[in-house]
Design an enzyme around this catalytic site. Sequence first.
Site, PDB file in Angstrom:
ATOM      1  N   THR B 144     -43.502 -21.027  37.434  1.00  0.00           N
ATOM      2  CA  THR B 144     -42.277 -20.198  37.440  1.00  0.00           C
ATOM      3  C   THR B 144     -42.524 -18.970  38.334  1.00  0.00           C
ATOM      4  O   THR B 144     -42.389 -19.073  39.540  1.00  0.00           O
ATOM      5  CB  THR B 144     -41.862 -19.766  36.006  1.00  0.00           C
ATOM      6  OG1 THR B 144     -42.980 -19.209  35.342  1.00  0.00           O
ATOM      7  CG2 THR B 144     -41.321 -20.933  35.227  1.00  0.00           C
ATOM      8  N   LYS B 170     -50.225 -22.918  34.001  1.00  0.00           N
ATOM      9  CA  LYS B 170     -49.226 -22.031  34.618  1.00  0.00           C
ATOM     10  C   LYS B 170     -49.068 -20.818  33.709  1.00  0.00           C
ATOM     11  O   LYS B 170     -49.272 -20.894  32.490  1.00  0.00           O
ATOM     12  CB  LYS B 170     -47.892 -22.735  34.811  1.00  0.00           C
ATOM     13  CG  LYS B 170     -47.195 -23.071  33.520  1.00  0.00           C
ATOM     14  CD  LYS B 170     -45.763 -22.634  33.438  1.00  0.00           C
ATOM     15  CE  LYS B 170     -45.526 -21.236  33.862  1.00  0.00           C
ATOM     16  NZ  LYS B 170     -44.328 -20.640  33.216  1.00  0.00           N
ATOM     17  N   THR B 181     -44.063 -18.236  30.521  1.00  0.00           N
ATOM     18  CA  THR B 181     -44.655 -18.906  29.372  1.00  0.00           C
ATOM     19  C   THR B 181     -45.841 -19.702  29.861  1.00  0.00           C
ATOM     20  O   THR B 181     -45.824 -20.266  30.945  1.00  0.00           O
ATOM     21  CB  THR B 181     -43.624 -19.826  28.724  1.00  0.00           C
ATOM     22  OG1 THR B 181     -43.047 -20.601  29.737  1.00  0.00           O
ATOM     23  CG2 THR B 181     -42.549 -19.015  28.045  1.00  0.00           C
ATOM     24  N   GLU B 265     -48.196 -10.350  35.980  1.00  0.00           N
ATOM     25  CA  GLU B 265     -47.110  -9.653  36.660  1.00  0.00           C
ATOM     26  C   GLU B 265     -47.498  -8.230  37.022  1.00  0.00           C
ATOM     27  O   GLU B 265     -47.743  -7.401  36.152  1.00  0.00           O
ATOM     28  CB  GLU B 265     -45.871  -9.673  35.780  1.00  0.00           C
ATOM     29  CG  GLU B 265     -45.299 -11.082  35.686  1.00  0.00           C
ATOM     30  CD  GLU B 265     -44.244 -11.228  34.624  1.00  0.00           C
ATOM     31  OE1 GLU B 265     -43.525 -12.215  34.682  1.00  0.00           O
ATOM     32  OE2 GLU B 265     -44.158 -10.358  33.759  1.00  0.00           O
ATOM     33  N   ASN B 388     -39.885  -6.891  35.742  1.00  0.00           N
ATOM     34  CA  ASN B 388     -39.283  -7.095  34.435  1.00  0.00           C
ATOM     35  C   ASN B 388     -37.993  -6.334  34.193  1.00  0.00           C
ATOM     36  O   ASN B 388     -37.188  -6.735  33.356  1.00  0.00           O
ATOM     37  CB  ASN B 388     -40.309  -6.806  33.341  1.00  0.00           C
ATOM     38  CG  ASN B 388     -41.348  -7.900  33.286  1.00  0.00           C
ATOM     39  OD1 ASN B 388     -41.026  -9.025  32.965  1.00  0.00           O
ATOM     40  ND2 ASN B 388     -42.573  -7.572  33.673  1.00  0.00           N
ATOM     41  N   THR B 393     -30.915  -8.946  36.771  1.00  0.00           N
ATOM     42  CA  THR B 393     -29.765  -8.145  37.234  1.00  0.00           C
ATOM     43  C   THR B 393     -29.639  -8.168  38.756  1.00  0.00           C
ATOM     44  O   THR B 393     -30.493  -8.669  39.454  1.00  0.00           O
ATOM     45  CB  THR B 393     -29.878  -6.697  36.743  1.00  0.00           C
ATOM     46  OG1 THR B 393     -31.203  -6.234  36.983  1.00  0.00           O
ATOM     47  CG2 THR B 393     -29.570  -6.615  35.273  1.00  0.00           C
TER      48      THR B 393
END
Lengths: 393, 393
Positions: B144, B170, B181, B265, B388, B393
């Site tokens: 992802t 992953k 996840t 991240e 995040n 958005t």
Amino acid sequence: MTELKCPGFKAAGINCGIKKNNELDLGLILSESSCNAAAVFTKNKVAAAPVILSKKNIESGKCRAVIVNSGNANCATGENGLSNSVKTVEKISEIFNLPVSEIQIASTGVIGVELPVKKITDNISSLKSNLKDDFTDFNKAIMTTDKFMKNISLSDKIDNKEVHLLAIAKGAGMIRPDMATMLCYVVTDAEIDSLTIKEMLRSCVNSSFNKISVDGDTSTNDTVLMMAGGKSGVKINSQEKIKKFKSLLEKALVFLSKEIVRDGEGSTKVVTIKAVNAKTKKDASKIVNVIAHSMLVKTALFGEDPNWGRIIAAAGRSGADFDPYETDIFFDNICLMKKGSTSGSQAEEKVHEIMTKDHYEIIVDLNLGKFSDYIITSDLSYEYIKINADYRT
Amino acid sequence: MTELKCPGFKAAGINCGIKKNNELDLGLILSESSCNAAAVFTKNKVAAAPVILSKKNIESGKCRAVIVNSGNANCATGENGLSNSVKTVEKISEIFNLPVSEIQIASTGVIGVELPVKKITDNISSLKSNLKDDFTDFNKAIMTTDKFMKNISLSDKIDNKEVHLLAIAKGAGMIRPDMATMLCYVVTDAEIDSLTIKEMLRSCVNSSFNKISVDGDTSTNDTVLMMAGGKSGVKINSQEKIKKFKSLLEKALVFLSKEIVRDGEGSTKVVTIKAVNAKTKKDASKIVNVIAHSMLVKTALFGEDPNWGRIIAAAGRSGADFDPYETDIFFDNICLMKKGSTSGSQAEEKVHEIMTKDHYEIIVDLNLGKFSDYIITSDLSYEYIKINADYRT
């Protein structure tokens, strides 16, 4: 601006050379007479030297003077740290002719750096000559990264006489090790015994400062102290009067706790996280605690993203007993998730609108029982990273 | 690049239309023969539909095929979600002529959005015609927000025969609800009974994926599955052989877990937090857990600031039994705090140098007992907020 006064008390704030640019960094509260008093301190195992000393002194149930320096937390400073706090208290004792047991001391600022104690002891006389009825300078002198002063002045009629309460706090995070340790001083002209003060203080701290979170880190210096001087002549000596005074105290502490979140480092929102209709109070507490500290939830609050998946997933790892397929999530009065599934894109749009506000509520309804709890928290922004990554470099 | 192969297994990865730009989003692993298998799943109460179904199917101790889609987590999708996972598994069962109980299913991606199940079921035949010995497409299909593929291929001689193990993961965070996840698939040509697989897997997951943290948020979809096909003819049926194979498995999972932190991240550092010489293992675990999740510590790691005060203050709120005045803190081999006090500015300078590296260790030595624990974590950066806050958005 409200007058920051309380009959029977004086205060001072001066620069003693710890902070740069002549900013106020040394504050004193002095009561005309010996007060009944009680305090609540940090539960962090790494307690600063002034906390260790103040804990010992408050056992007397009495307090006449409070000395606070900002710019240096005198924490993790070993034996020297403790002896520096003792020196400060002894100097106050000498100059004001007070028993050591009636002096409270606090430090707030960078930790791990030796306290320049001489700068403090050399300036106690200057504090004495600067004493005023107004607490504004004292309020300024205890600030660190605070962007604004936090104080509240309240009064109420008890026994047909006016009773005053003045409360002053500092902190720009819940409780923080080196930048924004939280301090709060409450003075009143009511007459209350120290055991009653202790009970009221514990209860009201639980419903105020123990209900807020900025980053979940807890400090080494936190202190909430209350002194009752009695100058009003009003004795808080019945259940009814205790109830009345306690509601005044709670109002003050809840206001100040929200002010701390509003001033939270990098904070752009004040958000109340509620869990309602839980099986037990503990379940509700677990859920609001995990949601309020989830970095993914906090970044979504900052991004104004109605990402209810992050909220229910945080609840899911809290260890609380609940069924996601029976759970609803509201933002203010808009239902965003109904029984574990989305309420659709229209609801998302409405919730996005709510999230652009400064203050709102997120309600997790577990539809299981009758217990609830809440935490007031802030979002996690770029500014938070900036303040904390670049702090000492 | 290493060849991603394991005798007895084929895999495929295709685009079925869930992800945009023809990115691979549907993957399949197929074994020649029925494998003994076991799996470990998320402990989050909010488990995704495929997790619920896979948990039921793995009770058979057997697995022949694994289907994974990325781009949609099929979580918090109510009864429809479960029926969509069932439909997928039934289609696999029909096309490959396999019992449903031997099919494992996983989804990863955004949660709360209905799974476009037809895109999946319509493409099962295409998966079949794309099966290859090499797992590269499968690896791509399960990604992802991962910035790079995570896999490891190992082999060892057991009973004088070569045994192979291929592991693919992953995740770009420890475990995350909607973006990263964590999934991991291990295939081997050894022959191992499913109970032994289960025990080995639990133990090795504890020393790998349960030792990492990016943001402390846990996912609704995490799965680690291991399938043993037996094509090597090597039976792992003695304590000695179990030990040997287990060390191979542990090596693979520890490597992949570190890869996940490295790809965390916004992560710029991989830092191992160790607590040593604690009174109990639990004390050591509490301390590393709180330090690794402290936002103040994580921002200091990002800012390369040797702010040991934040580390000891985080330990102080962990609830662990220790004495700060007996505690030392090291960064790699440099002592930054000795018995609760600073080691001085020279030590700080050296530690700042260490903190500019990609990998280093922070060791909290409690000098109390003989127990230790560790967590591998990342820093908290502007990029984390960006990813995040702006995600949807």
